[in-house]
Design a protein around this motif. Sequence first.
Motif, PDB file in Angstrom:
ATOM      1  N   PRO A  27      -2.785   0.927  12.218  1.00 54.94           N
ATOM      2  CA  PRO A  27      -3.456   0.481  10.893  1.00 54.94           C
ATOM      3  C   PRO A  27      -2.454   0.461   9.940  1.00 54.94           C
ATOM      4  O   PRO A  27      -2.764  -0.115   8.748  1.00 54.94           O
ATOM      5  CB  PRO A  27      -4.547   1.780  10.784  1.00 54.94           C
ATOM      6  CG  PRO A  27      -4.126   2.913  11.608  1.00 54.94           C
ATOM      7  CD  PRO A  27      -3.278   2.143  12.770  1.00 54.94           C
ATOM      8  N   ALA A  71      -0.036  -4.414   7.533  1.00 51.14           N
ATOM      9  CA  ALA A  71      -1.114  -4.468   8.495  1.00 51.14           C
ATOM     10  C   ALA A  71      -2.001  -5.495   7.865  1.00 51.14           C
ATOM     11  O   ALA A  71      -2.686  -6.329   8.280  1.00 51.14           O
ATOM     12  CB  ALA A  71      -1.769  -3.154   8.736  1.00 51.14           C
ATOM     13  N   ASP A  72      -2.324  -5.391   6.521  1.00 50.31           N
ATOM     14  CA  ASP A  72      -3.103  -6.346   5.659  1.00 50.31           C
ATOM     15  C   ASP A  72      -2.530  -7.685   5.915  1.00 50.31           C
ATOM     16  O   ASP A  72      -3.128  -8.799   6.214  1.00 50.31           O
ATOM     17  CB  ASP A  72      -3.194  -5.998   4.367  1.00 50.31           C
ATOM     18  CG  ASP A  72      -4.017  -4.774   3.941  1.00 50.31           C
ATOM     19  OD1 ASP A  72      -5.137  -4.689   4.380  1.00 50.31           O
ATOM     20  OD2 ASP A  72      -3.372  -3.857   3.169  1.00 50.31           O
ATOM     21  N   VAL A 107      -2.963  -9.219   9.409  1.00 49.37           N
ATOM     22  CA  VAL A 107      -4.194  -9.526   9.567  1.00 49.37           C
ATOM     23  C   VAL A 107      -4.890 -10.815   8.785  1.00 49.37           C
ATOM     24  O   VAL A 107      -5.490 -11.793   9.578  1.00 49.37           O
ATOM     25  CB  VAL A 107      -5.203  -8.384   9.380  1.00 49.37           C
ATOM     26  CG1 VAL A 107      -6.811  -9.122   9.230  1.00 49.37           C
ATOM     27  CG2 VAL A 107      -5.179  -7.230  10.223  1.00 49.37           C
ATOM     28  N   ILE A 161      -6.528  -3.557  15.564  1.00 50.40           N
ATOM     29  CA  ILE A 161      -5.980  -2.616  15.055  1.00 50.40           C
ATOM     30  C   ILE A 161      -6.253  -1.242  15.575  1.00 50.40           C
ATOM     31  O   ILE A 161      -7.502  -1.052  15.729  1.00 50.40           O
ATOM     32  CB  ILE A 161      -6.255  -2.509  13.280  1.00 50.40           C
ATOM     33  CG1 ILE A 161      -5.993  -3.952  12.815  1.00 50.40           C
ATOM     34  CG2 ILE A 161      -5.824  -1.402  12.808  1.00 50.40           C
ATOM     35  CD1 ILE A 161      -7.029  -4.853  12.622  1.00 50.40           C
ATOM     36  N   ARG A 201      -6.719   2.292  16.030  1.00 49.67           N
ATOM     37  CA  ARG A 201      -6.904   3.328  15.274  1.00 49.67           C
ATOM     38  C   ARG A 201      -7.003   4.778  15.769  1.00 49.67           C
ATOM     39  O   ARG A 201      -6.815   5.668  15.557  1.00 49.67           O
ATOM     40  CB  ARG A 201      -7.934   3.198  14.310  1.00 49.67           C
ATOM     41  CG  ARG A 201      -8.117   2.118  13.371  1.00 49.67           C
ATOM     42  CD  ARG A 201      -8.989   2.219  12.206  1.00 49.67           C
ATOM     43  NE  ARG A 201      -8.671   3.456  11.279  1.00 49.67           N
ATOM     44  CZ  ARG A 201      -8.253   3.227  10.111  1.00 49.67           C
ATOM     45  NH1 ARG A 201      -7.543   2.200  10.021  1.00 49.67           N
ATOM     46  NH2 ARG A 201      -8.216   4.548   9.571  1.00 49.67           N
ATOM     47  N   THR A 209     -12.436 -12.558   9.490  1.00 44.29           N
ATOM     48  CA  THR A 209     -12.090 -12.397   8.022  1.00 44.29           C
ATOM     49  C   THR A 209     -11.900 -13.809   7.429  1.00 44.29           C
ATOM     50  O   THR A 209     -12.347 -14.936   7.846  1.00 44.29           O
ATOM     51  CB  THR A 209     -10.667 -11.565   7.793  1.00 44.29           C
ATOM     52  OG1 THR A 209     -10.533 -11.386   6.505  1.00 44.29           O
ATOM     53  CG2 THR A 209      -9.562 -12.677   8.590  1.00 44.29           C
ATOM     54  N   ARG A 228     -10.912  -5.279   4.604  1.00 43.06           N
ATOM     55  CA  ARG A 228      -9.883  -4.417   4.038  1.00 43.06           C
ATOM     56  C   ARG A 228     -10.361  -2.918   4.094  1.00 43.06           C
ATOM     57  O   ARG A 228      -9.551  -1.975   4.274  1.00 43.06           O
ATOM     58  CB  ARG A 228      -9.229  -4.811   2.563  1.00 43.06           C
ATOM     59  CG  ARG A 228      -8.465  -3.791   1.861  1.00 43.06           C
ATOM     60  CD  ARG A 228      -7.790  -4.314   0.624  1.00 43.06           C
ATOM     61  NE  ARG A 228      -6.579  -5.062   0.912  1.00 43.06           N
ATOM     62  CZ  ARG A 228      -6.093  -5.433   0.066  1.00 43.06           C
ATOM     63  NH1 ARG A 228      -6.277  -5.359  -1.212  1.00 43.06           N
ATOM     64  NH2 ARG A 228      -4.807  -6.099   0.303  1.00 43.06           N
ATOM     65  N   LEU A 276     -10.354  -1.690   7.292  1.00 42.52           N
ATOM     66  CA  LEU A 276      -8.781  -1.458   7.646  1.00 42.52           C
ATOM     67  C   LEU A 276      -8.283  -0.168   7.267  1.00 42.52           C
ATOM     68  O   LEU A 276      -7.480   0.580   8.180  1.00 42.52           O
ATOM     69  CB  LEU A 276      -8.131  -2.569   7.131  1.00 42.52           C
ATOM     70  CG  LEU A 276      -6.416  -2.789   7.486  1.00 42.52           C
ATOM     71  CD1 LEU A 276      -6.641  -3.109   9.208  1.00 42.52           C
ATOM     72  CD2 LEU A 276      -5.882  -3.626   6.992  1.00 42.52           C
ATOM     73  N   SER A 277      -8.864   0.312   6.278  1.00 44.76           N
ATOM     74  CA  SER A 277      -8.441   1.652   5.618  1.00 44.76           C
ATOM     75  C   SER A 277      -9.269   2.761   6.041  1.00 44.76           C
ATOM     76  O   SER A 277      -8.635   3.910   5.968  1.00 44.76           O
ATOM     77  CB  SER A 277      -8.333   1.442   4.187  1.00 44.76           C
ATOM     78  OG  SER A 277      -9.528   1.242   3.362  1.00 44.76           O
TER      79      SER A 277
END
Length: 283
Positions: free
Chosen positions: A102, A117-118, A121, A130, A132, A249, A265, A268-269
């Motif tokens: 991640p 990572a952003d 992607v 991703i 995790r 996305t 996003r 992702l976080s």
Amino acid sequence: MQTILVAVDPQHDAGQVLARAAQLSAQHGAAVTVQHVVEDIDVGQQDVQRAIDQHARATLEGLVGAAGFATTPSLKVQFGVPHRCVNTIARELSADIILIGPGQPTTVMQRVFGSTADRIVRTASVPVLIVRNNSAQAYRSVAVAMDFSPLSEAALEAARMLAPDARIDLVHAYEVPLPFEQAMLRAGTRPEDAERFRQTKINDCRHQLADFARKHSTEADAVVLRGAPGTALVELSRSGRVDVIALGTQGRNEVAQALLGSVARRLLSEAGCDLLVAGHARH
């Protein structure tokens, strides 16, 4: 799935990403390439670069050995901009999927423009997984986030490729738009009538999901979540009910490359499970 590219940072989450790669490689009989990109190295300093390369390869060999691959992966150490190097190798290998951790933004610039990572992607030409979670058991449950766009089709296709034996749920989050809800309140709409309206819209979403499933010849279940997509999907990811959330996305235009979609996003976080992000349908 025939070819897997794993992009790792040995200092962050490499073990769990490689363990997942080993599981997927065994499940699909896929070849694996493990890549590490070193940033900010003056290519003119050949001795330094050679020493870093040797150290990075030794580190990767140790991590790969601990991951339990049935067939030893190929290793690549490169110097450059990580997301560009990853995408270049993915194209050269004709990779079916990219696996990454991640990551976490560590600078102000990364917080504004996105972490590595952003960037991987939002610019990848193939689906990105991703990783995790530490578990490397085969995926049993995948939720495909639906907005009924072509990107939903890409997400479903990627989910089928990744976990062909898993249960798949088609998930749509619905929330009555705030201006409309306020307008109902101003018009004196009774609470029971407002709730009836919400339930009607939710049933409509279920029918759309069922139609989508029939169109794409899948026996996936239809699930409608109440709430804003970002919040509802984060809650689902943390519920323990799914192993992976797959989503599309934004497309590969200049706007999409400048800004990762807000839902993607946020997941992702904040997600509590693995994520599979597809940017376009593969043909």
